[in-house]
Design an enzyme around this catalytic site. Sequence first.
Site, mmCIF file in Angstrom:
data_model
loop_
_atom_site.group_PDB
_atom_site.id
_atom_site.type_symbol
_atom_site.label_atom_id
_atom_site.label_comp_id
_atom_site.label_asym_id
_atom_site.label_seq_id
_atom_site.Cartn_x
_atom_site.Cartn_y
_atom_site.Cartn_z
ATOM 1 N N ASP A 53 0.861 -1.188 0.000
ATOM 2 C CA ASP A 53 0.000 0.000 0.000
ATOM 3 C C ASP A 53 0.898 1.239 0.000
ATOM 4 O O ASP A 53 1.830 1.321 0.800
ATOM 5 C CB ASP A 53 -0.887 -0.004 1.250
ATOM 6 C CG ASP A 53 -1.803 -1.218 1.265
ATOM 7 O OD1 ASP A 53 -2.461 -1.478 0.246
ATOM 8 O OD2 ASP A 53 -1.849 -1.922 2.291
ATOM 9 N N TYR A 64 -2.189 -10.838 -7.951
ATOM 10 C CA TYR A 64 -3.553 -10.338 -8.132
ATOM 11 C C TYR A 64 -3.543 -8.826 -8.382
ATOM 12 O O TYR A 64 -4.160 -8.321 -9.326
ATOM 13 C CB TYR A 64 -4.339 -10.671 -6.859
ATOM 14 C CG TYR A 64 -5.689 -10.047 -6.771
ATOM 15 C CD1 TYR A 64 -6.768 -10.602 -7.461
ATOM 16 C CD2 TYR A 64 -5.914 -8.924 -5.985
ATOM 17 C CE1 TYR A 64 -8.023 -10.032 -7.379
ATOM 18 C CE2 TYR A 64 -7.164 -8.350 -5.894
ATOM 19 C CZ TYR A 64 -8.213 -8.902 -6.593
ATOM 20 O OH TYR A 64 -9.450 -8.335 -6.501
ATOM 21 N N GLU A 83 -0.974 -6.905 -9.250
ATOM 22 C CA GLU A 83 -0.247 -6.519 -10.470
ATOM 23 C C GLU A 83 -1.140 -6.679 -11.697
ATOM 24 O O GLU A 83 -1.144 -5.820 -12.589
ATOM 25 C CB GLU A 83 1.028 -7.344 -10.639
ATOM 26 C CG GLU A 83 1.708 -6.994 -11.966
ATOM 27 C CD GLU A 83 3.128 -7.492 -12.118
ATOM 28 O OE1 GLU A 83 3.657 -8.131 -11.203
ATOM 29 O OE2 GLU A 83 3.707 -7.219 -13.184
HETATM 30 C C1 LIG Z 1 -2.062 -3.934 -2.190
HETATM 31 S S1 LIG Z 1 -1.956 -5.406 -1.267
HETATM 32 C C2 LIG Z 1 -0.728 -6.345 -2.170
HETATM 33 C C3 LIG Z 1 -0.813 -7.816 -1.900
HETATM 34 C C4 LIG Z 1 0.099 -8.697 -2.778
HETATM 35 N N1 LIG Z 1 1.487 -8.401 -2.554
HETATM 36 C C5 LIG Z 1 -0.239 -8.574 -4.227
HETATM 37 O O1 LIG Z 1 0.555 -7.995 -4.989
HETATM 38 O O2 LIG Z 1 -1.317 -9.045 -4.627
HETATM 39 C C6 LIG Z 1 -1.053 -4.859 0.136
HETATM 40 C C7 LIG Z 1 -1.014 -5.857 1.261
HETATM 41 O O3 LIG Z 1 -0.184 -5.341 2.285
HETATM 42 C C8 LIG Z 1 -0.726 -5.706 3.524
HETATM 43 N N2 LIG Z 1 -0.174 -4.757 4.520
HETATM 44 C C9 LIG Z 1 -0.104 -3.407 4.389
HETATM 45 N N3 LIG Z 1 0.500 -2.869 5.468
HETATM 46 C C10 LIG Z 1 0.797 -3.913 6.299
HETATM 47 C C11 LIG Z 1 1.427 -4.006 7.564
HETATM 48 N N4 LIG Z 1 1.887 -2.920 8.183
HETATM 49 N N5 LIG Z 1 1.592 -5.235 8.095
HETATM 50 C C12 LIG Z 1 1.129 -6.342 7.460
HETATM 51 N N6 LIG Z 1 0.526 -6.314 6.260
HETATM 52 C C13 LIG Z 1 0.373 -5.121 5.677
HETATM 53 C C14 LIG Z 1 -2.217 -5.646 3.341
HETATM 54 O O4 LIG Z 1 -2.892 -6.445 4.276
HETATM 55 C C15 LIG Z 1 -2.357 -6.153 1.899
HETATM 56 O O5 LIG Z 1 -2.614 -7.538 1.839
#
Ligand SMILES: C[S@@+](CC[C@H](N)C(=O)[O-])C[C@H]1O[C@@H](n2cnc3c(N)ncnc32)[C@H](O)[C@@H]1O
Length: 230
Positions: A132, A210, A212
């Site tokens: 994120d 997913y 990407e």
């Molecule tokens: C945009 S998604 C990307 C997921 C995966 N890498 C993908 O490309 O499909 C971002 C992920 O980061 C996780 N996330 C964000 N900040 C986090 C944190 N501080 N600790 C654990 N997970 C975190 C969210 O739960 C989410 O699943």
Amino acid sequence: MARRNKLQKFSEILSYPNVLENYEYNDIKLVGKDGVEMNMPNQWAAKQFHNEHPITLELACGRGEYTLALAKRYNNRNFIGMDIKGARIWRGAKNALDQGLSNVAFLRSRIEQVEHFFGNEEIDEIWITFPDPFLREVKANRRLTSPPFLARYRKILKKGGIIHLKTDNTMLFEYTLDVLKSEKGIKILVQNDDIYNGELPHPDLDIKTYYEKKHLANKLTIKYVAFSLR
Ligand SMILES: C[S@@+](CC[C@H](N)C(=O)[O-])C[C@H]1O[C@@H](n2cnc3c(N)ncnc32)[C@H](O)[C@@H]1O
């Protein structure tokens, strides 16, 4: 079985041998299969993988697509996917079990706590995939490449270990480059702001998660930086 709801997934995770979870932000306890408390720093090789292979950690792993794809390519390495979202961890862990991947584990916790779950230099390599971006400046410290996070990675990553960031987000990419250039002891190894325009700068960048796939459908360019913390 019919479609499971979140609570069913959370309770199923408890029976999985490849998931460790932390429930309380202020309590760094980790719980494994059947709710057994686990002390993991410097113990992942002995207690989880039963070998001494190098460990790659994927942060913000979501459903663990990178973790699983890398694990299939490199059976002489171990892979841990870390994310806070239980339903996503469930998906990755279930796929790993269904596919018989014994070199995969998942850690459900906030990444802010990562240094409590690994020993010094226990990790060989880190991938951060589509984290994120936290666009608002007041949330900059929550970006996974902000200085407080780099300080955490410095503790757990082997000297010279590489961190790979793959993102669609221009702001996060430029922010990260600024941080890497201003922090001491960091070497940028590869920097590319449009990885599919030419030869891939790293062979494992062809794995598409997913998120990407969604970004590519929206015609966003994918950016990549690899760096080491010296
Ligand atoms: C945009 S998604 C990307 C997921 C995966 N890498 C993908 O490309 O499909 C971002 C992920 O980061 C996780 N996330 C964000 N900040 C986090 C944190 N501080 N600790 C654990 N997970 C975190 C969210 O739960 C989410 O699943």
